[in-house]
Design a protein around this motif. Structure first.
Motif, PDB file in Angstrom:
ATOM      1  N   HIS A  82       0.853  -1.184   0.000  1.00 45.22           N
ATOM      2  CA  HIS A  82       0.000   0.000   0.000  1.00 45.22           C
ATOM      3  C   HIS A  82       0.891   1.237   0.000  1.00 45.22           C
ATOM      4  CE1 HIS A  82       0.660   0.047   4.405  1.00 45.22           C
ATOM      5  NE2 HIS A  82       0.228   1.292   4.399  1.00 45.22           N
ATOM      6  N   ALA A  84       1.094   5.183   1.475  1.00 41.83           N
ATOM      7  CA  ALA A  84       0.544   6.097   2.470  1.00 41.83           C
ATOM      8  C   ALA A  84       0.971   7.530   2.173  1.00 41.83           C
ATOM      9  CB  ALA A  84       1.007   5.693   3.866  1.00 41.83           C
ATOM     10  N   ALA A 123      -5.415   7.269  10.799  1.00 41.94           N
ATOM     11  CA  ALA A 123      -5.409   7.055   9.354  1.00 41.94           C
ATOM     12  C   ALA A 123      -6.749   6.563   8.836  1.00 41.94           C
ATOM     13  CB  ALA A 123      -4.326   6.039   8.987  1.00 41.94           C
ATOM     14  N   PHE A 125      -7.864   4.065   5.512  1.00 42.88           N
ATOM     15  CA  PHE A 125      -7.367   3.150   4.486  1.00 42.88           C
ATOM     16  C   PHE A 125      -8.459   2.967   3.442  1.00 42.88           C
ATOM     17  CE2 PHE A 125      -4.790   2.080   8.144  1.00 42.88           C
ATOM     18  CZ  PHE A 125      -3.540   1.843   7.597  1.00 42.88           C
ATOM     19  N   LYS A 133      -4.316  -0.512  -2.668  1.00 46.79           N
ATOM     20  CA  LYS A 133      -4.613   0.049  -1.348  1.00 46.79           C
ATOM     21  C   LYS A 133      -3.795   1.307  -1.069  1.00 46.79           C
ATOM     22  CE  LYS A 133      -5.082  -1.327   3.489  1.00 46.79           C
ATOM     23  NZ  LYS A 133      -4.855  -2.413   4.458  1.00 46.79           N
ATOM     24  N   GLU A 135      -3.496   4.876   1.858  1.00 44.53           N
ATOM     25  CA  GLU A 135      -3.710   5.345   3.219  1.00 44.53           C
ATOM     26  C   GLU A 135      -3.422   6.842   3.254  1.00 44.53           C
ATOM     27  OE1 GLU A 135      -1.472   4.688   7.565  1.00 44.53           O
ATOM     28  OE2 GLU A 135      -0.839   3.542   5.810  1.00 44.53           O
ATOM     29  N   VAL A 137      -2.548   9.412   6.376  1.00 41.73           N
ATOM     30  CA  VAL A 137      -2.173   9.245   7.785  1.00 41.73           C
ATOM     31  C   VAL A 137      -1.650  10.544   8.383  1.00 41.73           C
ATOM     32  CG1 VAL A 137       0.145   8.426   7.128  1.00 41.73           C
ATOM     33  CG2 VAL A 137      -0.760   7.886   9.385  1.00 41.73           C
TER      34      VAL A 137
END
Length: 144
Positions: A82, A84, A123, A125, A133, A135, A137
């Motif tokens: 993923h 972020a 966060a 998601f 995926k 995120e 955060v």
């Protein structure tokens, strides 16, 4: 050298479907979709759409014909688990979440604290239409 990423290029399953998603998602991060360019890279046999920002270029590309029917699985070796993006405040995370609800983002978990990742980890998601995926955060103690 500083660990600053210049650009990210992600292969998506369906470029047209993905473009609609990223045209809505990337402005949440501060991208202006007017700064989007398209190209076909013949030597590598893929189409690319690149979104540029002064801090980062983010591109989506078409898969090779041999892989067009493969599924995306973030747990395969070499796959992106993923990605972020850092928010400056919990309020930014919450605002991004509200924007994500307005289009085809699949929310994995709404904004919440994750003390297992850090004392102040907060966060949301979510996934794109191709199951990649992401995120957003914030790791700051609180909004001040």
């Amino acid at each position: 050298m500083n660990p600053i990423i210049d650009h990210i290029q992600i292969t998506v399953k369906d470029l047209q479907v993905a473009e609609k998603f990223y045209d809505q998602f990337l402005p949440i991060l501060g991208f202006d979709i007017k700064n989007k360019v398209r190209a076909y890279i013949e030597a590598h046999d893929f189409h690319v759409i690149e979104y540029t920002h002064e801090l980062l270029a983010f591109a989506i590309t078409s898969p090779r014909k041999a892989f067009v029917n493969d599924s995306i699985n973030r747990r395969k070796p070499g796959a992106l688990h993923h990605l972020a993006f850092k928010a400056e405040s919990r309020a930014e995370v919450d605002h991004a979440y509200q924007q994500l609800l307005q289009f085809e983002a699949t929310i994995v978990t709404p904004p919440q604290r994750y003390p297992e990742y850090g004392e102040h980890y907060y966060a949301v998601f979510f996934k794109d239409p191709g199951n990649i995926k992401y995120e957003i955060v914030c790791t700051k103690e609180s909004d001040s």
